[in-house]
Motif scaffolding. Structure first.
Motif, PDB file in Angstrom:
ATOM      1  N   LEU A   1      39.485 -39.019 -38.100  1.00 15.41           N
ATOM      2  CA  LEU A   1      39.783 -37.696 -37.863  1.00 15.41           C
ATOM      3  C   LEU A   1      37.780 -37.230 -38.544  1.00 15.41           C
ATOM      4  O   LEU A   1      37.820 -37.742 -39.763  1.00 15.41           O
ATOM      5  CB  LEU A   1      40.448 -36.948 -38.188  1.00 15.41           C
ATOM      6  CG  LEU A   1      41.638 -37.086 -37.184  1.00 15.41           C
ATOM      7  CD1 LEU A   1      42.845 -35.579 -37.779  1.00 15.41           C
ATOM      8  CD2 LEU A   1      41.291 -36.586 -35.694  1.00 15.41           C
ATOM      9  N   GLU A   2      36.976 -36.233 -37.736  1.00 14.92           N
ATOM     10  CA  GLU A   2      35.837 -35.569 -38.260  1.00 14.92           C
ATOM     11  C   GLU A   2      36.205 -34.067 -38.512  1.00 14.92           C
ATOM     12  O   GLU A   2      36.404 -33.545 -37.147  1.00 14.92           O
ATOM     13  CB  GLU A   2      34.463 -36.684 -37.712  1.00 14.92           C
ATOM     14  CG  GLU A   2      33.547 -35.708 -38.288  1.00 14.92           C
ATOM     15  CD  GLU A   2      32.699 -37.150 -37.653  1.00 14.92           C
ATOM     16  OE1 GLU A   2      31.864 -36.700 -38.393  1.00 14.92           O
ATOM     17  OE2 GLU A   2      32.219 -36.774 -36.784  1.00 14.92           O
TER      18      GLU A   2
ATOM     19  N   ALA B   1      35.316 -35.127 -29.135  1.00 14.78           N
ATOM     20  CA  ALA B   1      35.379 -33.543 -29.691  1.00 14.78           C
ATOM     21  C   ALA B   1      36.371 -33.224 -29.179  1.00 14.78           C
ATOM     22  O   ALA B   1      36.935 -32.740 -27.808  1.00 14.78           O
ATOM     23  CB  ALA B   1      34.142 -33.149 -29.051  1.00 14.78           C
ATOM     24  N   LEU B   2      37.798 -32.986 -29.814  1.00 15.55           N
ATOM     25  CA  LEU B   2      39.006 -32.921 -29.345  1.00 15.55           C
ATOM     26  C   LEU B   2      38.730 -31.021 -29.040  1.00 15.55           C
ATOM     27  O   LEU B   2      38.963 -30.480 -28.684  1.00 15.55           O
ATOM     28  CB  LEU B   2      39.822 -32.506 -30.075  1.00 15.55           C
ATOM     29  CG  LEU B   2      40.444 -34.221 -29.779  1.00 15.55           C
ATOM     30  CD1 LEU B   2      41.073 -34.460 -32.135  1.00 15.55           C
ATOM     31  CD2 LEU B   2      40.285 -35.099 -29.037  1.00 15.55           C
TER      32      LEU B   2
ATOM     33  N   LEU C   1      36.244 -43.674 -33.474  1.00 13.64           N
ATOM     34  CA  LEU C   1      35.987 -44.881 -33.364  1.00 13.64           C
ATOM     35  C   LEU C   1      35.246 -45.602 -33.562  1.00 13.64           C
ATOM     36  O   LEU C   1      33.986 -45.086 -33.097  1.00 13.64           O
ATOM     37  CB  LEU C   1      36.402 -44.665 -31.881  1.00 13.64           C
ATOM     38  CG  LEU C   1      36.942 -46.742 -31.710  1.00 13.64           C
ATOM     39  CD1 LEU C   1      38.633 -47.072 -32.247  1.00 13.64           C
ATOM     40  CD2 LEU C   1      36.948 -46.670 -30.521  1.00 13.64           C
ATOM     41  N   ASP C   2      35.050 -46.325 -34.775  1.00  9.95           N
ATOM     42  CA  ASP C   2      34.026 -46.778 -35.604  1.00  9.95           C
ATOM     43  C   ASP C   2      33.979 -47.894 -35.795  1.00  9.95           C
ATOM     44  O   ASP C   2      34.967 -48.477 -36.114  1.00  9.95           O
ATOM     45  CB  ASP C   2      33.752 -46.040 -36.772  1.00  9.95           C
ATOM     46  CG  ASP C   2      33.414 -44.503 -36.920  1.00  9.95           C
ATOM     47  OD1 ASP C   2      32.226 -44.485 -36.191  1.00  9.95           O
ATOM     48  OD2 ASP C   2      34.437 -44.004 -36.907  1.00  9.95           O
TER      49      ASP C   2
ATOM     50  N   GLY D   1      27.491 -29.993 -40.642  1.00  8.97           N
ATOM     51  CA  GLY D   1      27.690 -31.235 -41.785  1.00  8.97           C
ATOM     52  C   GLY D   1      29.133 -31.224 -41.802  1.00  8.97           C
ATOM     53  O   GLY D   1      30.163 -30.463 -40.967  1.00  8.97           O
ATOM     54  N   ALA D   2      29.384 -32.725 -41.795  1.00  3.69           N
ATOM     55  CA  ALA D   2      31.475 -33.050 -41.162  1.00  3.69           C
ATOM     56  C   ALA D   2      31.489 -33.462 -42.022  1.00  3.69           C
ATOM     57  O   ALA D   2      31.318 -34.363 -43.119  1.00  3.69           O
ATOM     58  CB  ALA D   2      31.134 -33.290 -40.386  1.00  3.69           C
ATOM     59  N   LEU D   3      32.954 -33.827 -42.385  1.00  2.00           N
ATOM     60  CA  LEU D   3      33.693 -34.477 -43.118  1.00  2.00           C
ATOM     61  C   LEU D   3      34.962 -35.748 -42.624  1.00  2.00           C
ATOM     62  O   LEU D   3      35.601 -34.782 -41.419  1.00  2.00           O
ATOM     63  CB  LEU D   3      34.548 -33.382 -44.434  1.00  2.00           C
ATOM     64  CG  LEU D   3      33.743 -33.423 -45.396  1.00  2.00           C
ATOM     65  CD1 LEU D   3      35.145 -32.356 -45.937  1.00  2.00           C
ATOM     66  CD2 LEU D   3      32.997 -33.821 -46.191  1.00  2.00           C
ATOM     67  N   SER D   4      34.721 -36.514 -42.601  1.00  6.04           N
ATOM     68  CA  SER D   4      35.499 -37.529 -41.665  1.00  6.04           C
ATOM     69  C   SER D   4      36.824 -38.587 -43.146  1.00  6.04           C
ATOM     70  O   SER D   4      36.368 -39.068 -44.199  1.00  6.04           O
ATOM     71  CB  SER D   4      35.120 -38.390 -40.847  1.00  6.04           C
ATOM     72  OG  SER D   4      34.185 -39.525 -41.762  1.00  6.04           O
ATOM     73  N   LEU D   5      38.028 -38.921 -42.851  1.00  6.46           N
ATOM     74  CA  LEU D   5      39.065 -39.677 -43.378  1.00  6.46           C
ATOM     75  C   LEU D   5      39.282 -41.095 -42.148  1.00  6.46           C
ATOM     76  O   LEU D   5      39.699 -40.086 -40.726  1.00  6.46           O
ATOM     77  CB  LEU D   5      39.915 -38.630 -43.918  1.00  6.46           C
ATOM     78  CG  LEU D   5      41.237 -39.631 -44.545  1.00  6.46           C
ATOM     79  CD1 LEU D   5      40.365 -40.464 -45.740  1.00  6.46           C
ATOM     80  CD2 LEU D   5      42.819 -38.623 -44.812  1.00  6.46           C
TER      81      LEU D   5
END
Length: 363
Positions: free
Chosen positions: A359-360, A316-317, A325-326, A195-199
């Motif tokens: 960021l995610e 992926a950093l 980028l969406d 799972g992931a969270l993004s802002l």
């Protein structure tokens, strides 16, 4: 006198002959048939596609620890992966097993064919989730553990059938009862579910006359595999749009929520992840109108259906931190509009376009 001396000399000769016979070593006995020569080690064929000397060397070393000989599969370097066809190569080379490791940019697959069981086991590593799984030691140990699991399964089936089990070449003194109960189960690949969270801040607009529209996106993403994902997003209005004329002024706030299935597009890399999604959800539009006299002010809340097409690019950093980028193109129905008296002065969402950079974080 001479006769007595001859008798004494003969007696002495007999005593010396008996002493020498007693002191002589016993005749050598032939060696036992079991100690004549050590048994030949089993042969395991190996192949790494494309060729990687570090992985090959590590795989040879791990097989050597199990007292197994290894040799390269006799196939052209540019030949495709054999995978389930590995079993067909065993009899030709007089080998008991074969191991093939195929490596590409997104995943690594380990194939093990065991002549004793007539089966082929496989394990997959997803490099997009954990690039460190490409370490030669990790791959070699995974391959050897698959082979060990296959041998233990064969030993267990042999015991159940009433036949004497073949000894495990890695530990000749070990017995089936001394092994842990789960040792005969093939090692499974780590789960791909994450799972992931993004802002992300968003900026966009449409042809309805409201101008630039800004949002803050809060999103969560669940990946049950390496190709599909399910995303939930909430778009919170940050700055309301303003519309004004001689009749008055109105501020417009549009918030949306989406559920979005996603498909990972081909052509990615361990650090680059393109995705395509279709979002379905709802929109809430709040309009706060302040009219000039003699008109009356009004505040209204409108609900509608919202949908969008989403193209997302993940960079992926680190394995757990991505830059995103969406871009989105969608519509809101029915279209929310701003009306002064009987005149429609602005509208939104038929269609709209917006983009974000954020960021995610994978958890």
């Amino acid at each position: 006198m001479r006769a007595r001396q001859a008798a004494v000399a003969g007696l002495c000769a007999l005593v010396m002959r008996a002493s020498l016979a007693a002191a002589a070593p016993p005749p050598a006995t032939p060696p036992a048939a079991d100690d004549a020569a050590p048994a030949a080690a089993e042969l395991v064929l190996i192949r790494v596609v494309p060729d990687d000397k570090h992985v090959t060397a590590r795989l040879r070393a791990e097989l050597g620890v199990m007292a197994l000989d290894s040799a390269l599969l006799d196939v052209p370097a540019d030949a495709p992966a054999l995978e389930t066809e590995l079993l067909d190569r065993l009899d030709q080379a007089g080998a008991s097993a074969a191991i093939e490791i195929t490596i590409d940019e997104q995943r690594i697959e380990v194939w093990v064919a065991d002549g004793a069981t007539g089966k082929t086991l496989t394990r997959r590593f997803d490099l997009a989730l954990d690039p460190e799984q490409a370490e030669p030691r990790t791959l070699a140990i995974a391959a050897v553990e698959l082979l060990r699991a296959s041998r233990l399964e064969f030993a267990r089936e042999t015991v159940h059938s009433g036949e004497a089990p073949a000894p495990d070449s890695s530990d000749p003194q070990a017995t089936e009862s001394e092994r842990p109960p789960d040792a005969d189960r093939p090692e499974q690949a780590p789960p791909l579910t994450r799972g992931a969270l993004s802002l992300a801040p968003m900026i966009g607009g449409g042809p309805g006359g409201l101008g630039v529209t800004t949002h803050i996106e809060l999103a969560g993403r669940w990946t049950p595999g390496d190709r599909f994902a399910l995303r939930v997003a909430l778009w919170l209005p940050s700055l309301g749009n303003s519309v004004a004329n001689e009749q008055g002024r109105a501020r417009v706030f549009v918030g949306m929520a989406f559920i979005e299935p996603q498909l990972r597009l081909p052509g990615g890399a361990p650090w680059f992840h393109p995705e395509l999604g279709l979002g379905l959800g709802a929109a809430i539009t709040g309009i706060d109108g302040a009219a000039n006299p003699p008109f009356r002010s009004n505040t209204s809340v409108l609900a509608g259906f919202a949908s969008h097409v989403h193209l997302g690019l993940g960079f992926a950093l680190t394995p757990r931190l991505w830059a995103r980028l969406d871009g989105y193109v969608g519509a809101v129905l029915p279209q929310p509009t701003v009306v002064f008296v009987d005149e429609v002065v602005a509208g939104y969402g038929l269609p709209f376009a917006t983009g974000s950079l954020g960021l995610e974080i994978w958890i």
